[in-house]
Design a protein around this motif. Structure first.
Motif, PDB file in Angstrom:
ATOM      1  N   LYS A 130      54.035  83.722   7.751  1.00 35.71           N
ATOM      2  CA  LYS A 130      54.927  84.398   6.817  1.00 35.71           C
ATOM      3  C   LYS A 130      55.449  85.684   7.452  1.00 35.71           C
ATOM      4  CE  LYS A 130      53.673  82.424   2.559  1.00 35.71           C
ATOM      5  NZ  LYS A 130      54.734  81.582   2.110  1.00 35.71           N
ATOM      6  N   LEU A 131      56.691  86.024   7.096  1.00 33.56           N
ATOM      7  CA  LEU A 131      57.282  87.302   7.448  1.00 33.56           C
ATOM      8  C   LEU A 131      57.160  88.181   6.212  1.00 33.56           C
ATOM      9  CD1 LEU A 131      59.014  89.086   9.383  1.00 33.56           C
ATOM     10  CD2 LEU A 131      61.023  88.058   8.306  1.00 33.56           C
ATOM     11  N   HIS A 132      56.504  89.343   6.362  1.00 37.02           N
ATOM     12  CA  HIS A 132      56.228  90.237   5.233  1.00 37.02           C
ATOM     13  C   HIS A 132      56.963  91.560   5.388  1.00 37.02           C
ATOM     14  CE1 HIS A 132      52.629  87.934   3.906  1.00 37.02           C
ATOM     15  NE2 HIS A 132      52.485  87.701   5.200  1.00 37.02           N
ATOM     16  N   PHE A 133      57.414  92.105   4.266  1.00 37.81           N
ATOM     17  CA  PHE A 133      57.834  93.502   4.188  1.00 37.81           C
ATOM     18  C   PHE A 133      56.864  94.148   3.214  1.00 37.81           C
ATOM     19  CE2 PHE A 133      60.601  96.854   2.193  1.00 37.81           C
ATOM     20  CZ  PHE A 133      60.545  97.717   3.279  1.00 37.81           C
ATOM     21  N   ARG A 134      56.080  95.087   3.718  1.00 40.17           N
ATOM     22  CA  ARG A 134      55.019  95.700   2.922  1.00 40.17           C
ATOM     23  C   ARG A 134      55.311  97.179   2.714  1.00 40.17           C
ATOM     24  NH1 ARG A 134      50.230  92.711   6.269  1.00 40.17           N
ATOM     25  NH2 ARG A 134      50.456  90.705   5.207  1.00 40.17           N
TER      26      ARG A 134
ATOM     27  N   ILE B  77      58.719  87.025  18.754  1.00 35.12           N
ATOM     28  CA  ILE B  77      57.277  86.945  18.995  1.00 35.12           C
ATOM     29  C   ILE B  77      56.986  85.718  19.842  1.00 35.12           C
ATOM     30  CG2 ILE B  77      56.634  88.223  16.923  1.00 35.12           C
ATOM     31  CD1 ILE B  77      56.023  85.571  15.558  1.00 35.12           C
ATOM     32  N   ASN B  78      55.863  85.750  20.540  1.00 32.35           N
ATOM     33  CA  ASN B  78      55.509  84.661  21.446  1.00 32.35           C
ATOM     34  C   ASN B  78      54.581  83.634  20.813  1.00 32.35           C
ATOM     35  OD1 ASN B  78      57.030  86.024  23.303  1.00 32.35           O
ATOM     36  ND2 ASN B  78      55.299  86.953  24.338  1.00 32.35           N
ATOM     37  N   THR B  79      53.896  84.018  19.742  1.00 33.38           N
ATOM     38  CA  THR B  79      52.987  83.107  19.049  1.00 33.38           C
ATOM     39  C   THR B  79      53.071  83.364  17.552  1.00 33.38           C
ATOM     40  OG1 THR B  79      51.103  84.609  19.119  1.00 33.38           O
ATOM     41  CG2 THR B  79      51.341  83.099  20.976  1.00 33.38           C
ATOM     42  N   ILE B  80      52.780  82.353  16.777  1.00 32.35           N
ATOM     43  CA  ILE B  80      52.786  82.489  15.319  1.00 32.35           C
ATOM     44  C   ILE B  80      51.386  82.830  14.802  1.00 32.35           C
ATOM     45  CG2 ILE B  80      53.121  81.221  13.140  1.00 32.35           C
ATOM     46  CD1 ILE B  80      55.716  82.011  14.485  1.00 32.35           C
ATOM     47  N   GLY B  81      50.335  82.380  15.478  1.00 24.74           N
ATOM     48  CA  GLY B  81      48.975  82.476  14.969  1.00 24.74           C
ATOM     49  C   GLY B  81      48.407  83.872  14.798  1.00 24.74           C
ATOM     50  N   ALA B  82      48.868  84.840  15.565  1.00 21.33           N
ATOM     51  CA  ALA B  82      48.305  86.191  15.502  1.00 21.33           C
ATOM     52  C   ALA B  82      49.014  87.024  14.436  1.00 21.33           C
ATOM     53  CB  ALA B  82      48.433  86.864  16.867  1.00 21.33           C
TER      54      ALA B  82
ATOM     55  N   SER C  69      58.423  80.742  11.128  1.00 23.92           N
ATOM     56  CA  SER C  69      57.792  79.930  12.170  1.00 23.92           C
ATOM     57  C   SER C  69      58.547  79.967  13.499  1.00 23.92           C
ATOM     58  CB  SER C  69      57.677  78.478  11.700  1.00 23.92           C
ATOM     59  OG  SER C  69      58.965  77.938  11.454  1.00 23.92           O
ATOM     60  N   ASP C  70      59.447  80.925  13.702  1.00 24.12           N
ATOM     61  CA  ASP C  70      60.285  80.934  14.896  1.00 24.12           C
ATOM     62  C   ASP C  70      59.725  81.858  15.974  1.00 24.12           C
ATOM     63  OD1 ASP C  70      62.242  80.984  16.832  1.00 24.12           O
ATOM     64  OD2 ASP C  70      63.892  81.280  15.443  1.00 24.12           O
ATOM     65  N   SER C  71      59.124  81.265  16.992  1.00 25.02           N
ATOM     66  CA  SER C  71      58.634  82.052  18.123  1.00 25.02           C
ATOM     67  C   SER C  71      59.478  81.788  19.372  1.00 25.02           C
ATOM     68  CB  SER C  71      57.157  81.739  18.401  1.00 25.02           C
ATOM     69  OG  SER C  71      57.012  80.387  18.760  1.00 25.02           O
ATOM     70  N   THR C  72      60.659  81.239  19.175  1.00 17.81           N
ATOM     71  CA  THR C  72      61.542  80.898  20.291  1.00 17.81           C
ATOM     72  C   THR C  72      62.721  81.850  20.412  1.00 17.81           C
ATOM     73  OG1 THR C  72      60.970  78.573  19.969  1.00 17.81           O
ATOM     74  CG2 THR C  72      62.919  79.035  21.291  1.00 17.81           C
ATOM     75  N   ASN C  73      63.267  82.283  19.289  1.00 16.62           N
ATOM     76  CA  ASN C  73      64.506  83.064  19.274  1.00 16.62           C
ATOM     77  C   ASN C  73      64.278  84.484  18.783  1.00 16.62           C
ATOM     78  OD1 ASN C  73      66.365  80.757  19.794  1.00 16.62           O
ATOM     79  ND2 ASN C  73      65.445  80.031  17.893  1.00 16.62           N
ATOM     80  N   TYR C  74      65.265  85.340  19.041  1.00 20.72           N
ATOM     81  CA  TYR C  74      65.276  86.648  18.389  1.00 20.72           C
ATOM     82  C   TYR C  74      65.613  86.436  16.926  1.00 20.72           C
ATOM     83  CZ  TYR C  74      64.525  89.996  22.096  1.00 20.72           C
ATOM     84  OH  TYR C  74      63.952  90.761  23.069  1.00 20.72           O
TER      85      TYR C  74
END
Length: 181
Positions: A147-151, A117-122, A167-172
């Motif tokens: 947060k990373l969620h599995f719903r 992802i390119n941003t964390i805020g959205a 919080s990682d918007s830099t790497n895969y």
């Protein structure tokens, strides 16, 4: 509304063991020199943008490498050859429509994907399937509020949410959620 890219998505009709999750992770972390083969037991969908049999690099059709499911790239979903290949989403309204095949609605499932992802805020819905109507069965991997969620919402309307800090918007990143019913 993902703003980023997805390199690969797998959906299973079973809950994967920790060893199988690790096997899938290791098999795809090095796109050009796979160390292991992916788990195929229960595999009902495998989209891999880096695989020419899945996506030829142009057009709006992507084919699952198993199960015969064709996806339609909607609203300008793009393709980037960087890193071997990934579908690109601009964060507005892009997605891949995989239809309503019953194999994508298992009662026991594992969903795994590489994503960046390119941003964390959205709010980023990385992969998901929504059933028709309120309380319908659905599942999703989502990044929201750090947060990373599995719903999961099962067919009786019971909702489950497992999450961890993200919080990682830099790497895969590799995410996998599993539900055993």
């Amino acid at each position: 509304n993902l703003k980023g890219s997805i390199g690969e998505v797998k959906i299973y009709n079973c809950d994967l063991s920790a060893a199988e999750v690790l096997q899938n992770y290791n098999s795809t972390k090095k796109r050009y020199v796979p160390e292991e083969n992916i788990v195929t037991n229960g595999l009902v969908l495998h989209l891999d943008a880096a695989n020419y049999s899945c996506y030829v690099g142009t057009g709006i059709t992507s084919n699952s490498l198993v199960g015969g499911i064709a996806g339609t790239l909607v609203n300008g979903t793009g393709f980037s050859a960087i890193g071997g290949g990934a579908f690109f989403f601009d964060g507005t309204n892009d997605y891949i429509n995989l239809g309503n095949s019953s194999v994508l609605k298992p009662t026991v499932l594992s969903v795994g994907c590489y994503f960046k992802i390119n941003t964390i805020g959205a709010v980023h819905v990385i992969v998901g399937k929504q059933g028709p109507g309120a309380g319908a069965a659905s599942y999703a991997i989502v990044v929201q509020s750090g947060k990373l969620h599995f719903r999961i919402c099962n067919s009786s309307g019971t909702e489950y949410n497992a999450s961890s800090d993200f919080s990682d918007s830099t790497n895969y990143n590799y995410a996998l959620g599993t539900y055993d019913g």
